[in-house]
Write a protein that holds these residues in place. Structure first.
Motif, PDB file in Angstrom:
ATOM      1  N   ILE A 123      42.758  43.318  49.434  1.00 51.89           N
ATOM      2  CA  ILE A 123      41.817  42.230  49.050  1.00 51.89           C
ATOM      3  C   ILE A 123      42.312  41.221  48.842  1.00 51.89           C
ATOM      4  O   ILE A 123      43.541  41.147  47.654  1.00 51.89           O
ATOM      5  N   SER A 124      42.203  39.842  49.265  1.00 52.49           N
ATOM      6  CA  SER A 124      42.792  38.921  48.661  1.00 52.49           C
ATOM      7  C   SER A 124      42.024  37.682  48.946  1.00 52.49           C
ATOM      8  O   SER A 124      41.119  36.761  49.604  1.00 52.49           O
ATOM      9  N   PRO A 125      41.464  36.839  47.507  1.00 58.74           N
ATOM     10  CA  PRO A 125      42.071  37.637  46.255  1.00 58.74           C
ATOM     11  C   PRO A 125      41.958  38.268  45.558  1.00 58.74           C
ATOM     12  O   PRO A 125      40.534  38.783  45.967  1.00 58.74           O
ATOM     13  N   PRO A 126      42.599  38.992  44.612  1.00 60.81           N
ATOM     14  CA  PRO A 126      42.202  40.590  44.465  1.00 60.81           C
ATOM     15  C   PRO A 126      40.908  40.245  43.687  1.00 60.81           C
ATOM     16  O   PRO A 126      40.697  39.026  42.930  1.00 60.81           O
ATOM     17  N   GLU A 127      40.330  41.324  43.884  1.00 58.38           N
ATOM     18  CA  GLU A 127      38.878  41.835  42.965  1.00 58.38           C
ATOM     19  C   GLU A 127      39.156  42.725  42.901  1.00 58.38           C
ATOM     20  O   GLU A 127      39.723  43.904  43.523  1.00 58.38           O
TER      21      GLU A 127
END
Length: 108
Positions: free
Chosen positions: A20-24
């Motif tokens: 997942i980008s940006p990380p969450e």
């Protein structure tokens, strides 16, 4: 996901990456891995904070989902078969957005 196919040997273990980008925080997301045209019969389905029982039978007890790290899991237990070769789809959805990518697995 990587642009090149992921290559693994029959009987081995493989990690199919999907970040997942940006990380969450993924706890509230649906994460679904499925084969071509099998969206409703997933290889692995994470929803409502846990991996769901709904799963393609041939992948039962062969998949895991973990946080990204050098030790993240994937198809596990060293039981890859020639039938595992081909595209896998990673689909991630939340309240306001969704996206999906394809990872190709090559078995040698």
């Amino acid at each position: 996901v990587p642009g090149d196919p992921v290559v693994a040997h029959v009987g081995s273990t493989v990690i199919l990456p999907c970040w997942i980008s940006p990380p969450e925080n993924a706890e509230a997301l649906e994460i679904r891995w499925y084969r071509q045209d099998q969206f409703n019969n997933p290889v692995l389905l994470y929803n409502h904070g846990k991996i769901q029982d709904m799963q393609e039978e041939s992948y039962s007890n062969r998949t895991s989902l973990m946080r990204w790290s050098d030790r993240s899991g994937g198809l596990k237990d060293g039981n890859l078969t020639l039938q595992d070769e081909g595209p896998f789809h990673c689909y991630v959805s939340g309240d306001t957005t969704y996206d999906g990518r394809e990872v190709s697995l090559k078995i040698t």
